[in-house]
Design an enzyme around this catalytic site. Structure first.
Site, PDB file in Angstrom:
ATOM      1  N   CYS A   1       0.823  -1.213   0.000  1.00  0.00           N
ATOM      2  CA  CYS A   1       0.000   0.000   0.000  1.00  0.00           C
ATOM      3  C   CYS A   1       0.854   1.259   0.000  1.00  0.00           C
ATOM      4  CB  CYS A   1      -0.933   0.001   1.197  1.00  0.00           C
ATOM      5  SG  CYS A   1      -0.080   0.016   2.788  1.00  0.00           S
TER       6      CYS A   1
ATOM      7  N   HIS B   1      -2.026   1.631   7.216  1.00  0.00           N
ATOM      8  CA  HIS B   1      -2.342   1.513   5.792  1.00  0.00           C
ATOM      9  C   HIS B   1      -2.054   2.838   5.094  1.00  0.00           C
ATOM     10  CE1 HIS B   1      -4.130  -0.182   2.259  1.00  0.00           C
ATOM     11  NE2 HIS B   1      -5.183   0.603   2.260  1.00  0.00           N
TER      12      HIS B   1
ATOM     13  N   ASN C   1      -8.272   4.207  -2.375  1.00  0.00           N
ATOM     14  CA  ASN C   1      -7.631   3.032  -1.797  1.00  0.00           C
ATOM     15  C   ASN C   1      -6.942   2.231  -2.901  1.00  0.00           C
ATOM     16  OD1 ASN C   1      -6.857   1.197   0.140  1.00  0.00           O
ATOM     17  ND2 ASN C   1      -8.909   0.585   0.734  1.00  0.00           N
TER      18      ASN C   1
END
Length: 443
Positions: free
Chosen positions: A150, A288, A308
């Site tokens: 990520c 994240h 995302n």
């Protein structure tokens, strides 16, 4: 690099002990609501388990995730939750793949505050709403897969936006270059966005390759060796980075003026998110990396818009909205951005160069005949901006060397897979039963 070091999105080896079974898997607990939902889940996401023991474990995970989903729904009246592709994972598996590395990230945050340049933002005039998707500064949603990368998607998404806003064509850049080559971070085992910027500056003169020339292949958790192929194409170049003030007002002001921001947050509430605004987002630890692309303060519930990296089949076509003003999900703890020198071709200096022209408008002529001469209608369209259509869809038109690309989308944000059609710039082309000519006008 110490192997014991944790990192943002770090992926640990998770051992799920399943009893061995020789018989093939079969449907179990048929008739119960959870079992029926589980069967539908397997059909939807193409799941097939090798043993009965594994299927029993996956059903147990599924039932637990249903409980968590209902808890999140009860706390978030402005959001909708449901069954997602993650529902057969245990909490430990999901956390290990997507939500690990809090201790290291906290230390890295303190280091950043002490050693990185801090950006200043004008707080006097913050617009009520900004969405960089509508201004053409955001590439389509991507999917990190079963890899704790990520951090790379967050960093690359930020560079894509900064490159575009410095006067260049929007181009999708390579996460794989960072995952495979960046030895300041840990590939699928995690990393940090500021360290990614540092690695580029120290090892590639700030150069980042295009996604087309260096595509992402680590979605299965495997990290291949760094490529030195002569066919790699440089798509962008950064010349620095900044740490943005960690107040939401400062973040909004900086984003409105400068573009999308790479941030870290607590994504513990995201597994079953479907749509709407999260107002009771868990905020215990940063785990994240994502991309902040906009905000809206005009409605009853002000919210941030976040891109995302879990694919377009999660959330709102890959996006999540989170309430503003309360540091929800800890999203204001680590806002950072790369810096791109305006209008610099990759690897060049701007000290004596004229900025590259940037497309502003497209003159579109649609005609009834095949030669763009009869029954024609002319329209001026802003290039590289998302234009909402009736019925909830949208369209975008983009200029690139010698061609014009028109794309239509089923959503209002021009994200995900669109239906695209290319024409030569300034030349007549067939279009349905007639013809079309798109001409880009630059500044």
């Amino acid at each position: 690099m110490a192997t014991s070091r944790a990192a943002l999105c770090a992926v640990a080896v998770v051992c799920v002990v399943l009893a061995a079974a020789c018989a093939p898997a079969r449907a179990i607990h048929v008739g119960t609501p959870a079992a029926a939902l589980f069967e539908e889940f397997k059909r939807t996401y193409g799941r097939a388990y090798e043993t009965l023991a594994e299927e029993q474990q996956r059903l147990a995970n599924f039932e637990r995730n249903l409980e968590l989903m209902r808890e999140h729904q009860a706390r978030n009246p402005h959001a909708q939750f449901g069954i997602t592709k993650f529902f057969d994972l245990s909490e430990a598996e999901f956390a290990a793949r997507y939500l690990n590395g809090a201790a290291y990230f906290a230390a890295a945050k303190r280091h950043a505050a002490q050693h990185y340049r801090k950006a200043r933002a004008d707080l006097s005039a913050v617009p009520d709403a900004v969405d960089w998707r509508e201004k053409g500064a955001v590439t389509p949603v991507k999917d990190q897969g079963a890899c704790g990368s990520c951090w790379a998607f967050s960093a690359v998404g930020n560079i894509e936006g900064q490159w575009y806003l410095a006067g260049h064509e929007l181009v999708s850049l390579s996460e794989q270059q960072l995952v495979s080559c960046d030895d300041m971070n840990d590939g699928c085992d995690g990393g940090l966005m500021l360290q990614a910027f540092d690695w580029l500056l120290q090892n590639t003169n700030g150069h980042l390759h295009t996604e087309d020339s260096y595509p992402y292949v680590s979605g299965n958790g495997y990290v291949p060796e760094c490529s030195n192929s002569s066919e790699l194409v440089v798509g962008a170049q950064i010349d620095g980075h900044v740490l943005i003030g960690s107040s939401e007002k400062a973040m909004a002001a900086w984003l409105a003026k400068n573009g999308p921001i790479a941030i870290a947050l607590d994504a513990s509430s995201f597994m079953s998110y479907k749509s709407g605004v999260l107002t009771a987002c868990i905020g215990k630890q940063l785990n994240h990396g994502v991309l902040l692309v906009g905000y809206d303060m005009t409605g009853e519930v002000p919210y941030w818009v976040i891109k995302n990296s879990w694919g377009g089949d999660w959330g709102e076509q890959g996006y999540v909205r989170v309430v503003m003003g309360v540091n929800a999900c800890l999203l204001s703890e680590y806002p950072v951005s790369a810096h791109v020198r305006e209008s610099a071709a990759p690897g060049t200096s701007t000290s004596s160069e004229t900025p590259a022209p940037r497309p502003v408008m497209v003159e579109q002529v649609i005609c009834f005949d095949k030669n763009c001469t009869q029954g024609c209608r002319k329209t001026l369209i802003k290039a590289n901006e998302c234009h909402k259509n009736g019925g909830g869809g949208a369209s975008m038109i983009k200029c690139s060397p010698q061609k014009v690309t028109m794309c239509t989308y089923s959503n209002e944000f021009c994200v995900g897979g669109g239906l695209c059609f290319e024409t030569p710039d300034g030349k007549c082309a067939p279009y349905f039963l007639g013809s079309i000519m798109n001409t880009c006008h630059y500044t």
